[in-house]
Design a protein around this motif. Structure first.
Motif, short mmCIF file in Angstrom:
data_model
loop_
_atom_site.label_atom_id
_atom_site.label_comp_id
_atom_site.label_asym_id
_atom_site.label_seq_id
_atom_site.Cartn_x
_atom_site.Cartn_y
_atom_site.Cartn_z
N LYS B 5 0.86 -1.19 0.00
CA LYS B 5 0.00 0.00 0.00
C LYS B 5 0.89 1.23 0.00
O LYS B 5 1.55 1.52 0.99
CB LYS B 5 -0.86 -0.01 1.27
CG LYS B 5 -2.34 -0.27 0.98
CD LYS B 5 -3.15 -0.26 2.28
CE LYS B 5 -3.65 1.12 2.62
NZ LYS B 5 -4.14 1.25 3.98
N LYS B 8 -0.38 7.21 1.26
CA LYS B 8 -1.63 7.83 0.80
C LYS B 8 -1.72 9.24 1.38
O LYS B 8 -1.67 9.42 2.60
CB LYS B 8 -2.81 6.99 1.25
CG LYS B 8 -4.09 7.29 0.49
CD LYS B 8 -5.12 6.20 0.76
CE LYS B 8 -6.39 6.45 -0.01
NZ LYS B 8 -7.41 5.44 0.29
N ARG B 31 2.64 11.80 -7.12
CA ARG B 31 2.25 10.66 -7.94
C ARG B 31 3.49 10.06 -8.62
O ARG B 31 3.67 8.84 -8.61
CB ARG B 31 1.25 11.12 -9.00
CG ARG B 31 0.34 10.02 -9.46
CD ARG B 31 -0.83 10.58 -10.22
NE ARG B 31 -1.86 11.10 -9.34
CZ ARG B 31 -2.87 11.87 -9.74
NH1 ARG B 31 -2.95 12.22 -11.02
NH2 ARG B 31 -3.78 12.27 -8.90
N MET B 35 3.25 7.80 -4.85
CA MET B 35 2.23 7.92 -3.78
C MET B 35 0.83 7.84 -4.37
O MET B 35 0.60 8.05 -5.55
CB MET B 35 2.38 9.26 -3.05
CG MET B 35 3.70 9.41 -2.32
SD MET B 35 3.70 10.97 -1.40
CE MET B 35 5.43 11.07 -0.95
N ASP B 36 -0.11 7.55 -3.48
CA ASP B 36 -1.52 7.53 -3.83
C ASP B 36 -2.06 8.91 -3.44
O ASP B 36 -2.02 9.27 -2.26
CB ASP B 36 -2.17 6.42 -3.00
CG ASP B 36 -3.57 6.10 -3.47
OD1 ASP B 36 -4.05 6.79 -4.38
OD2 ASP B 36 -4.17 5.16 -2.92
N LEU B 38 -4.85 12.06 -3.25
CA LEU B 38 -6.23 12.54 -3.30
C LEU B 38 -6.20 14.07 -3.19
O LEU B 38 -5.36 14.63 -2.50
CB LEU B 38 -7.03 12.01 -2.11
CG LEU B 38 -7.19 10.50 -1.99
CD1 LEU B 38 -7.81 10.19 -0.63
CD2 LEU B 38 -8.07 10.00 -3.10
N GLU B 56 -10.96 7.87 3.94
CA GLU B 56 -10.01 7.30 2.99
C GLU B 56 -8.80 6.70 3.70
O GLU B 56 -7.91 6.15 3.06
CB GLU B 56 -9.54 8.38 2.00
CG GLU B 56 -10.65 8.91 1.11
CD GLU B 56 -11.01 7.95 -0.02
OE1 GLU B 56 -10.20 7.05 -0.32
OE2 GLU B 56 -12.10 8.10 -0.60
N VAL B 58 -6.10 8.03 5.05
CA VAL B 58 -4.82 8.49 4.49
C VAL B 58 -3.74 8.47 5.56
O VAL B 58 -4.02 8.37 6.76
CB VAL B 58 -4.95 9.92 3.90
CG1 VAL B 58 -6.03 9.95 2.84
CG2 VAL B 58 -5.22 10.94 4.99
N ASP B 59 -2.50 8.55 5.12
CA ASP B 59 -1.37 8.63 6.05
C ASP B 59 -1.06 10.08 6.40
O ASP B 59 -0.68 10.38 7.53
CB ASP B 59 -0.13 8.00 5.42
CG ASP B 59 -0.35 6.54 5.07
OD1 ASP B 59 -0.72 5.78 5.98
OD2 ASP B 59 -0.18 6.18 3.89
N ARG B 135 2.02 5.18 9.53
CA ARG B 135 1.83 3.77 9.20
C ARG B 135 2.19 2.87 10.38
O ARG B 135 1.53 1.88 10.65
CB ARG B 135 2.69 3.44 7.97
CG ARG B 135 2.21 2.26 7.14
CD ARG B 135 0.75 2.32 6.74
NE ARG B 135 0.41 3.14 5.60
CZ ARG B 135 0.53 2.76 4.33
NH1 ARG B 135 1.02 1.58 4.04
NH2 ARG B 135 0.17 3.56 3.37
#
Lengths: 572, 142
Positions: B5, B8, B31, B35-36, B38, B56, B58-59, B135
């Motif tokens: 994963k 985020k 990106r 990274m993911d 939003l 979501e 997120v981190d 995380r």
């Protein structure tokens, strides 16, 4: 292909056919002189390009401009196509207006400031609004917390406008209001103050920015979907053309497009495309182009790549005059003139070594002047840190005064005209702008291109590419990626007090105590009904609502109810 | 740690401020760094930012403001997160933030607070570091 399509492609073909071919002399010099020199001295001939990605050669010659370039493309100052300037005498007649834009916390503060300026001979007033006002929210909205009176004055109702202009005769000043989404409401408030003073609308003069297309493209301050805002602009155009003939109802702005990350060519192309859309709209509303086009003015950015900026401003004048005449059928020269305000680039300023920003602003201001601007705002060196301090603002103004009074630059009109490089670059920038017009037309026009996010994506791409080039050291920012200094000492910056919020909230409470609630309700109902009828002009109804002391947000909310909000297309 | 994963991150401007150039540059840079990403869109309220971040999972929330309201708006996001008892989402900030405001934001757990001209690599490294902390907490809390 539609007929509208044809104009741009025909124009493009015409321009391309005039392209000069590479000169023999240049090729010979390159082979026999430059290359051996580079080999001997160990210099590398690397590729150079400007911010628009236009590659530039080491040197330019006469054959880089078409042989018949001259009268047709340049003309003389004050002559079609106005490449060299909109007036015959330019700064020899009158210097550009040094218009420094600024905001002041409360309406009372603003009133004091305006009176001070008037007592020092200013007649051109300029007002900046805070973020809640720009988005159509009252000072008591939750979103407004911490924002009231920052970046500009807060206007929640006509009461605030009455305080701002208390004791100022609206028939003797001209007021520029930097407002977009709720421009029609603020204009109504201004007219209401004039009416209370007994000043006829025919004597009221000033400007609202009201360029909503660039909001969707760049500055992102809107309340409703684009069509609703465009209708309000149309209603202002029609109302003002008939009733407030000295009012400039749109200032078509490239500044924000550039600050959002576009290149010079993109700034030029997207701004003029917005302008063409407004002209088309005026014509469709039944107005005569010669009557309303002279009231349109422009607002451009001047950034750090000196020649590119001068070329952009010259090309802008030529394109506007040509298209107004050929495509929109303007007969009067006044309707072909592209008059503009310029502001130096905020983005080019660095947070590091802030005093270097004085130098950047000076170079950018020179480009604006050599590009023939009608008015100029110079940024302050501390603007990458905070709102400018008084000391920094003064240096910025002095910068203009030094250029105006000491350098001799204003003595000669279009002083760089005839430079092989500049003339070539002006043509190059012009052709690339026409390519964008053609592309935008193919997408269904500027409104469609914006709604699809095409324009925004083009800008985001340029901006990311530029950032990457800076990271890679291909583009230099002094103090940022070269000549970096460690452990810099902070400069003094301006702090805004929070007293504005309290003053505004108190006034709003008082207002709700004295106004007639049934008038408020009735005028809002009438406004709502008129919004449902697209052929009705909203201006008289908004004026009525304002005069009943409905608040900015109450009036804005009628539109929010009828038209809904707007969610922008996906750009990232 | 981020193998299955990726990091985020939620980009947000929690106030009335349309300066989104930096957001878009960061979105692409994050990106490109794997990274993911939003983006909360324009004009979200602090509550909306926190709700999206939590939903979501997120981190990191990356906040940006260039309108001078960072002390009020960033604090609101941090307060709302704390009120929900969430400690496994980190907040980083950026924009036109004077040096003197940075310690005040740090005290609220909002780190970075980068100004214009900061190299993207510095920001990416910092976000990755804060994401690692988040995380670890997420794993710890199961």
């Amino acid at each position: 292909m539609t007929r509208r399509d044809t104009y741009w492609s025909t124009k493009l073909a015409e321009i391309s056919s005039r392209r000069p071919t590479a000169g023999k002399k240049y090729e010979e010099w390159n082979k026999n002189v430059l290359s051996p020199w580079n080999r001997q001295t160990g210099s590398k001939e690397d590729d150079r390009e400007n911010t628009s990605g236009i590659p530039v050669k080491p040197v330019y010659r006469a054959e880089d401009v078409p042989a018949d370039y001259g009268d047709r493309d340049l003309g003389m100052p004050g002559e079609y196509p106005f490449t060299r300037g909109v007036y015959p005498n330019m700064y020899r007649g009158r210097l550009w207006t040094m218009r420094m834009f600024s905001g002041f916390g409360t309406p009372e503060d603003t009133n004091r400031r305006l009176k001070y300026l008037i007592s020092h001979g200013e007649s051109g007033l300029s007002i900046a609004f805070d973020m809640p006002t720009l988005y159509g929210y009252d000072c008591d909205n939750k979103r407004a917390e911490g924002e009231v009176g920052k970046c500009g004055v807060n206007v929640t109702s006509l009461r605030d406008m009455e305080v701002i202009f208390d004791g100022i005769d609206l028939s003797s000043v001209s007021t520029s209001m930097t407002i977009n989404a709720p421009a029609i409401i603020l204009l109504a408030m201004y007219l209401a103050v004039a009416r209370k003073q007994g000043v006829p609308f025919s004597k009221v003069s000033g400007t609202v920015q009201a360029d909503i297309l660039k909001e969707y493209i760049a500055q992102k301050e809107w309340m409703y979907p684009p069509e609703a805002h465009l209708r309000m602009i149309r209603d202002m155009m029609v109302y003002c053309t008939r009733n407030v003939p000295k009012w400039n109802y749109i200032s078509i702005s490239g500044y924000h497009i550039r600050e959002a990350g576009s290149s010079a060519v993109q700034e030029l192309a997207f701004t003029l495309a917005d302008g063409f859309h407004y002209v088309q709209m005026g014509k469709e509303a039944g107005l005569n182009v010669d009557d309303f086009a002279p009231r349109l003015s422009f607002f451009f950015n001047s950034s750090i790549n000196f020649f590119e900026e001068v070329a952009k401003l010259r090309a802008a004048r030529r394109i506007w005059a040509t298209v107004m005449k050929e495509k929109f059928g303007a007969k009067s020269e006044k309707a072909m003139l592209l008059r503009f305000h310029t502001q130096t680039s905020g983005y080019s300023l660095t947070w590091q070594q802030p005093l270097n920003n004085v130098i950047r602003t000076t170079i950018e201001a020179m480009a604006a002047v050599m590009g023939g601007t009608q008015s100029l705002h110079t940024n302050s060196y501390d603007e990458a840190w905070a709102l400018p301090s008084e000391k920094a603002v003064k240096i910025a103004l002095r910068t203009q005064q030094v250029i105006a009074e000491e350098t001799g630059i204003p003595d000669v009109i279009d002083p760089l005209g005839g430079s092989y490089y500049l003339e070539w670059l002006t043509n190059e920038v012009e052709e690339r702008a026409y390519r964008y017009f053609d592309q935008i037309e193919k997408l269904g026009g500027i409104l469609e291109a914006v709604k699809k996010g095409y324009i925004q994506k083009e800008i985001a791409q340029t901006s990311y590419r530029r950032q990457t080039r800076i990271e890679e050291g291909k583009e230099i920012m002094v103090g940022v990626n070269k000549y970096v200094e460690e452990g810099e000492t902070p400069i003094r910056i301006l702090r805004v007090s929070r007293k504005a919020q309290k003053t505004q909230l108190d006034r709003l409470t008082a207002l709700k105590g004295f106004r007639n609630e049934s008038d408020v309700r009735k005028s809002l109902e009438k406004l709502e009904a008129s919004m449902h009828n697209p052929s009705e002009n909203l201006m008289p109804h908004i004026l009525q609502a304002v005069e009943s002391y409905c608040t900015l947000e109450e009036i804005s909310n009628v539109g929010r109810k009828v038209f809904g909000g707007w969610k922008e297309p996906v750009i990232v | 740690m981020f193998k299955d994963k990726p990091v985020k991150v939620l980009l947000a401007k929690p106030g009335i401020d349309g300066h989104d150039r930096g957001m878009f540059v960061l979105a692409r840079a994050f990106r490109d760094a794997g990274m993911d990403v939003l983006y909360a869109g324009l004009l979200p309220t602090p509550q909306e930012v926190v709700d999206t971040a939590v939903n979501e999972d997120v981190d990191v929330i990356a906040l940006s403001l260039l309108n001078g309201a960072h002390l009020t708006a960033f604090k609101k996001v941090s307060d709302l997160l704390r009120k929900k008892g969430i400690d496994d989402i980190a907040i980083v900030g950026g924009g036109t933030i004077p040096d003197t405001d940075k310690p005040k934001l740090e005290k609220l757990g909002i780190s970075g607070n980068y100004g214009p001209g900061t190299p993207l690599s510095v920001i990416i490294d910092h976000v990755t570091k804060r994401a690692t902390e988040s995380r670890k907490k997420k794993m710890g809390s199961g």
